[in-house]
Enzyme design. Structure first.
Site, PDB file in Angstrom:
ATOM      1  N   HIS A  44     -14.469 -69.103  48.669  1.00  0.00           N
ATOM      2  CA  HIS A  44     -14.543 -70.124  49.725  1.00  0.00           C
ATOM      3  C   HIS A  44     -15.931 -70.735  49.616  1.00  0.00           C
ATOM      4  CE1 HIS A  44     -11.806 -67.125  51.562  1.00  0.00           C
ATOM      5  NE2 HIS A  44     -11.262 -68.113  52.231  1.00  0.00           N
ATOM      6  N   ASP A  75      -1.757 -64.292  45.565  1.00  0.00           N
ATOM      7  CA  ASP A  75      -2.883 -63.481  46.046  1.00  0.00           C
ATOM      8  C   ASP A  75      -2.410 -62.035  46.048  1.00  0.00           C
ATOM      9  OD1 ASP A  75      -4.809 -65.371  46.310  1.00  0.00           O
ATOM     10  OD2 ASP A  75      -4.941 -65.308  48.495  1.00  0.00           O
ATOM     11  N   ASP A 123      -3.032 -57.806  58.395  1.00  0.00           N
ATOM     12  CA  ASP A 123      -3.341 -58.114  57.002  1.00  0.00           C
ATOM     13  C   ASP A 123      -4.424 -57.145  56.518  1.00  0.00           C
ATOM     14  OD1 ASP A 123      -3.269 -59.653  54.714  1.00  0.00           O
ATOM     15  OD2 ASP A 123      -4.512 -61.277  55.510  1.00  0.00           O
TER      16      ASP A 123
HETATM   17  C1  XLS Z   1      -6.438 -64.669  54.740  1.00  0.00           C
HETATM   18  C2  XLS Z   1      -6.203 -65.364  53.483  1.00  0.00           C
HETATM   19  C3  XLS Z   1      -7.441 -65.959  52.835  1.00  0.00           C
HETATM   20  C4  XLS Z   1      -7.052 -66.975  51.803  1.00  0.00           C
HETATM   21  C5  XLS Z   1      -8.152 -67.896  51.412  1.00  0.00           C
HETATM   22  O1  XLS Z   1      -5.620 -63.913  55.223  1.00  0.00           O
HETATM   23  O2  XLS Z   1      -5.554 -64.510  52.601  1.00  0.00           O
HETATM   24  O3  XLS Z   1      -8.260 -64.972  52.333  1.00  0.00           O
HETATM   25  O4  XLS Z   1      -6.547 -66.382  50.664  1.00  0.00           O
HETATM   26  O5  XLS Z   1      -8.667 -68.566  52.495  1.00  0.00           O
HETATM   27 NI    NI Z   2      -5.130 -64.898  50.520  1.00  0.00          NI
HETATM   28 NI    NI Z   3      -4.702 -62.648  53.608  1.00  0.00          NI
END
Ligand code: XLS
Ligand code: NI
Ligand code: NI
Length: 457
Positions: free
Chosen positions: A122, A317, A328
């Site tokens: 980021h 991801d 999460d």
């Molecule tokens: C959050 C997201 C974040 C994105 C990128 O839960 O996974 O990390 O991958 O902003």
């Molecule tokens: Ni993510």
């Molecule tokens: Ni995430």
């Protein structure tokens, strides 16, 4: 979101001992491939052999692993109930530009020793935010100059960058969907810079994750307007991308909730429907995060498969949650059945490029040792390498595929073929039933499919 918390305030130490050219991971050499290594050997790859050609492509090209900067280099192990537990040797306790550079050098040493070819970040992970947008952008320019240099030196490439449009208090009511146009304009300005940085560093993708694009109560929310505004900003993105000649693939990352109570980008199909509603489907693909998929109440591989069958799977991801927890947790993916299912889909769609498998995962707050950074990534890479090997075997033997094909064989001829083509009518179907009567029941054989999968895992 501990990874986005500012560093602990501590008096800045002189960074003399970790100046450029210094080694941060002393005693750790480049991680080697050592098939057949013992159970206690965790600093070697046992399954991931980067240059091995499998199914016509190197493992490295199939898997396209990437390290994320936010968890791995900004994570401090804090959670809503506890203070940071992780102190890295390259951190001097400040949010200075000097520390940002030192951290970046440590990161590239890590990428190189791990043998990973991509990274992600980021904007706010890599450079401190200034007093004004201009100051923030100039910090970013300076840090990305160094990033460019380190990328050229090491050959590590940028899988994607993204804008942090959720941590700063200005975004508490949303970024692209904020009820205040001033904030929406700020988000758009920040994204403009993000795209320029993507171009500067040859990012292969650019991600939007909308943690604050949603609501806490419908009572204060004009949902129609918020969705329209989000689409407007995304249209500006498409235009500006074209204008500056940025060629990265645009991606939206779904997540149903957290931090917002409801997020508009709920899951893959919701995002795909949103893109189609606003005519944006040609310009965006999906970045699926399995931990978000399970948070949406779906099985681990659900969104990967749904996005893929719609031709919209852009990147992954690759992480996992604890299905028994409702948030999460961003754990490293260590379950080979899960990685097999994901790689089966990736293989079926012919690969992920220009996307990849980005480890949006963090070591547990109790995993405080420097080695844990390596062990976690190595374990996850080996899990995906096994997933790939399994998926290739499943495809080569073709047993599962054949079973599924046979299950749908009735669509190959007669009325079935006409239904499949979309050329049948209700009257024709009625005539068919009058002639042939009730269908015979057919077993779904779920346990048989599960047993066949277990053969490979
Ligand atoms: C959050 C997201 C974040 C994105 C990128 O839960 O996974 O990390 O991958 O902003
Ligand atoms: Ni993510
Ligand atoms: Ni995430």
């Amino acid at each position: 979101m501990s990874a986005f918390a500012p560093p602990r305030s501590k008096k800045a130490r002189s960074s003399g001992s970790h100046g450029s050219g210094n080694e941060f991971f002393k005693g750790i050499e480049k991680i080697e491939y050592k098939p057949g290594a013992g159970a206690d050997e965790v600093m070697v790859f046992k399954h991931y052999n980067a240059s091995e050609v499998i199914n016509g492509r190197t493992m490295q090209d199939w898997l396209r692993f990437s390290v994320c900067f936010w968890h791995t280099f900004r994570g401090v192990g804090s959670d809503p109930f506890g203070f940071p537990t992780i102190q890295r040797p390259w951190e001097d306790g400040t949010d200075s530009m000097e520390n940002a550079k030192q951290r970046l050098r440590a990161a590239f040493e890590f990428f190189t020793k791990l043998g990973i070819k991509y990274w992600t970040f980021h904007d706010r992970d890599i450079a401190p935010e200034g007093q004004t947008l201009e100051e923030t952008n100039s910090n970013l320019d300076e840090i990305t100059d160094l990033a460019k240099e380190l990328m050229e030196q090491t050959g590590v490439k940028l899988l994607w960058n993204t804008c942090n449009l959720f941590a700063h208090p200005r975004y508490m009511n949303g970024a692209m969907t904020n009820p205040d146009a001033h904030v929406v304009a700020y988000a758009a300005a920040q994204i403009k810079k993000g795209l320029e940085i993507g171009k500067k560093l040859n990012a292969e993708n650019f991600v939007f994750w909308g943690g604050r694009e949603g609501y806490f109560t419908i009572l204060n929310t004009d949902i129609r307007s918020e969705l329209d505004h989000m689409a407007s900003v995304l249209r500006m993105v498409v235009e500006y991308k074209k204008k500056i000649g940025f060629t990265g693939q645009l991606l939206i990352e779904p997540k149903p909730k957290e931090p917002s109570r409801h997020q508009y980008d709920y899951d893959a199909m919701t995002v795909i429907a949103f893109l189609h509603s606003y005519g944006l489907q040609e310009h965006f693909k999906i970045n699926v995060e399995p931990n978000h998929t399970t948070l949406a109440g779906h099985p681990y591989e659900h969104d990967v498969v749904m996005a893929s069958v719609c031709g919209m799977l852009g990147s992954i991801d690759s992480n996992t949650g604890s299905p028994d927890l409702g948030w999460d947790t961003d754990q490293f993916p260590m379950d080979v059945k899960n990685t097999t299912m994901v790689m089966k889909t990736v293989l079926e769609q012919g690969g992920l490029a220009p996307g990849g498998l980005n480890f949006d995962a963090k070591v547990r707050r109790e995993s405080t040792h420097l080695n844990d950074m390596f062990i976690s990534h190595i374990g996850a890479m080996d899990s995906f390498a096994r997933g790939l090997r399994n998926a290739v075997k499943i495809a080569e033997e073709g047993i599962l595929m054949k079973m599924v094909q046979e299950r749908y064989a009735s669509f190959e001829s007669g009325v079935g073929a006409k239904i499949a083509k979309g050329s049948s009518t209700l009257e024709e179907c009625e005539d068919f039933i009058k002639k042939y009567g009730d269908p015979e029941p057919h077993s779904g054989h779920q346990e048989m499919y599960e047993s066949v999968l277990n053969h490979y895992v």
